[in-house]
Design an enzyme around this catalytic site. Structure first.
Site, PDB file in Angstrom:
ATOM      1  N   GLU A   1     -60.168 -23.637   2.487  1.00  0.00           N
ATOM      2  CA  GLU A   1     -59.680 -24.330   3.679  1.00  0.00           C
ATOM      3  C   GLU A   1     -58.348 -25.027   3.412  1.00  0.00           C
ATOM      4  O   GLU A   1     -57.482 -25.074   4.275  1.00  0.00           O
ATOM      5  CB  GLU A   1     -60.715 -25.332   4.189  1.00  0.00           C
ATOM      6  CG  GLU A   1     -61.998 -24.700   4.736  1.00  0.00           C
ATOM      7  CD  GLU A   1     -61.756 -23.775   5.919  1.00  0.00           C
ATOM      8  OE1 GLU A   1     -60.699 -23.890   6.564  1.00  0.00           O
ATOM      9  OE2 GLU A   1     -62.623 -22.941   6.197  1.00  0.00           O
TER      10      GLU A   1
ATOM     11  N   CYS B   1     -56.495 -13.363  20.671  1.00  0.00           N
ATOM     12  CA  CYS B   1     -55.659 -14.320  21.401  1.00  0.00           C
ATOM     13  C   CYS B   1     -54.478 -14.715  20.517  1.00  0.00           C
ATOM     14  O   CYS B   1     -54.270 -15.878  20.194  1.00  0.00           O
ATOM     15  CB  CYS B   1     -56.498 -15.535  21.788  1.00  0.00           C
ATOM     16  SG  CYS B   1     -55.765 -16.558  23.079  1.00  0.00           S
TER      17      CYS B   1
ATOM     18  N   CYS C   1     -55.623  -9.180  25.703  1.00  0.00           N
ATOM     19  CA  CYS C   1     -56.578  -9.679  26.701  1.00  0.00           C
ATOM     20  C   CYS C   1     -57.596  -8.615  27.125  1.00  0.00           C
ATOM     21  O   CYS C   1     -58.722  -8.939  27.483  1.00  0.00           O
ATOM     22  CB  CYS C   1     -55.839 -10.197  27.923  1.00  0.00           C
ATOM     23  SG  CYS C   1     -54.701 -11.540  27.529  1.00  0.00           S
TER      24      CYS C   1
ATOM     25  N   CYS D   1     -60.649  -9.067  25.189  1.00  0.00           N
ATOM     26  CA  CYS D   1     -61.114 -10.447  25.026  1.00  0.00           C
ATOM     27  C   CYS D   1     -62.453 -10.700  25.726  1.00  0.00           C
ATOM     28  O   CYS D   1     -62.598 -10.409  26.920  1.00  0.00           O
ATOM     29  CB  CYS D   1     -60.070 -11.419  25.561  1.00  0.00           C
ATOM     30  SG  CYS D   1     -60.546 -13.147  25.333  1.00  0.00           S
TER      31      CYS D   1
ATOM     32  N   CYS E   1     -60.517 -17.069  31.528  1.00  0.00           N
ATOM     33  CA  CYS E   1     -59.216 -17.552  31.054  1.00  0.00           C
ATOM     34  C   CYS E   1     -58.256 -17.810  32.210  1.00  0.00           C
ATOM     35  O   CYS E   1     -57.850 -16.887  32.918  1.00  0.00           O
ATOM     36  CB  CYS E   1     -58.614 -16.539  30.079  1.00  0.00           C
ATOM     37  SG  CYS E   1     -57.048 -17.068  29.374  1.00  0.00           S
TER      38      CYS E   1
END
Length: 382
Positions: free
Chosen positions: A58, A208, A215, A218, A224
């Site tokens: 991370e 995205c 899209c 998606c 959205c």
DNA sequence: CATACGTGGGC
DNA sequence: TGCCCAAGTAT
């Protein structure tokens, strides 16, 4: 004031179903040892993972893409496989393992945080993680949800972009951090935060994406707002970037009669902290580059040099400035180098330069230097 | 809240 | 080539 109207269980289900098929399930820090099982089993997703590999990953992932950090993470885990190994490692080794990844304070803070933790049990609260150096709310949330499956939201670049489009948010998100955090928190699937946070990031990284989002693939197309307005490629709105300053840096490759080259280690704080470099500094207005180099080497090392032929000129952009390095071979005329502006200095054989942590721009200088010697087929006697 | 802090890949 | 951008944090 949590506005959860837009975030339904149906949406969470759609995202997780998409993720089961298309998500990135090969992250090695999420496939490591299961350190304990919950009341349920692996199917129930209540197992816990070793936080150490997740933590390292991370931190490496801050402002850094997966494919870039992955080889660094693998090497790190071979060299420093546990928290104890990190605690007892020297800073030189840590910076060497980080060399080329950028944002070097991350490496130092990772080390500091490990020392701060000592042999305490792994923290399980947001505050405890965030009190460690180098760990903000996103990294803390990522670790807690990834390792322990605890319901903490995240807000990285991916999530910010997804949310800005989902809500057709017309201001720069930087101006509305609190709102975005509340959205991420409201959206989180509290039954499976580990998978949900990962799914949200994968959606941002794979579908995205900046520029031209996919899209048509998606799972949230119907939810959205940006898509419904057709403005998805314009979002998120970015603040105006300030012009970064441009500076010319004179660099001296100082060679001695043994064919050794002079290097210095930068102070730990600030830009490229703790890394090694060739000495030099910023050109003053109206100054020739020879004058820059001899002045800087006098100021920083207390030596007199004769500035010789040019080795290489290279441009290098940092996140907040642009530099042009003009690199000249130099012969020391007088004085004995002292670390007046650095932690320490060292004379090293050019073949041994690869044992030091140099920043990227200096790595190019080293390549040029080694090529130069190869062409000459000998050490130049200046 | 704005700014410092790296690098490499994509276009 | 040059600019945008990427799993942010600290101050």
């Amino acid at each position: 004031m949590l506005d959860t109207r837009f975030f339904s269980d149906e949406m969470r289900k759609q995202l997780l179903e998409w993720w089961q098929i298309h998500g990135r399930h090969d992250l090695p820090w999420k496939r490591g040892d299961v350190i304990s099982l919950g009341a349920s089993d692996l199917q129930g997703n209540t197992f816990e993972l070793d936080p150490y590999p997740i933590w390292v990953a991370e931190v490496m992932l801050q402002q850094t893409q997966l494919n870039v950090m992955l080889p660094y993470w693998k090497r790190w885990m071979l060299e420093l496989p546990t928290r104890a190994d990190l605690i007892f490692a020297c800073l030189d080794k840590i910076l060497f393992l980080w060399k080329g990844l950028g944002y070097y304070s991350r490496a130092r803070r990772l080390h500091q945080a490990a020392i701060q933790l000592g042999d305490e049990p792994w923290p399980r609260t947001l505050d405890a993680w965030m009190s460690l150096p180098g760990i903000g709310r996103t990294t803390a949330g990522s670790i807690l949800s990834s390792a322990f499956n605890l319901p903490f939201p995240i807000l990285d670049g991916n999530v910010t972009r997804v949310l800005a489009r989902l809500q057709a948010f017309s201001m720069p998100p930087i101006k509305a951090k609190t709102l975005f955090w509340s959205w991420s928190e409201a959206l989180l699937d509290r039954e499976q935060p580990r998978d949900f946070n990962q799914a949200l990031m994968d959606l941002g990284a794979l579908i995205c994406i900046p520029g031209k989002p996919q899209c048509f693939l998606c799972p949230w197309q119907e939810h959205c707002s940006a898509y419904s307005y057709g403005c998805q490629s314009k979002l998120p709105v970015k603040g105006k970037a300030r012009e970064s300053p441009y500076k010319v840096i004179g660099v001296g490759i100082v060679l001695n009669e043994l064919g050794e080259v002079l290097i210095d280690q930068r102070h730990n704080e600030g830009l490229l902290g703790g890394l090694w470099e060739f000495p030099g500094g910023k050109q003053d207005p109206g100054e020739t580059i020879q004058a820059t180099i001899s002045r800087e080497l006098k100021e920083e090392l207390d030596i007199e040099v004769e500035v010789g032929e040019e080795l290489i000129v290279l441009n290098h952009s940092y996140s907040h400035m642009k530099l042009c390095f003009v690199v000249r071979l130099c012969r020391m005329i007088a004085g004995r180098p002292k670390p007046l502006a650095s932690q320490q200095i060292r004379w090293v054989q050019p073949e041994d330069l690869d044992q030091y942590a140099f920043p990227a721009a200096n790595a190019k200088i080293i390549s040029a230097l080694l090529e130069y010697f190869q062409d000459k087929n000998s050490i130049p006697i200046l």
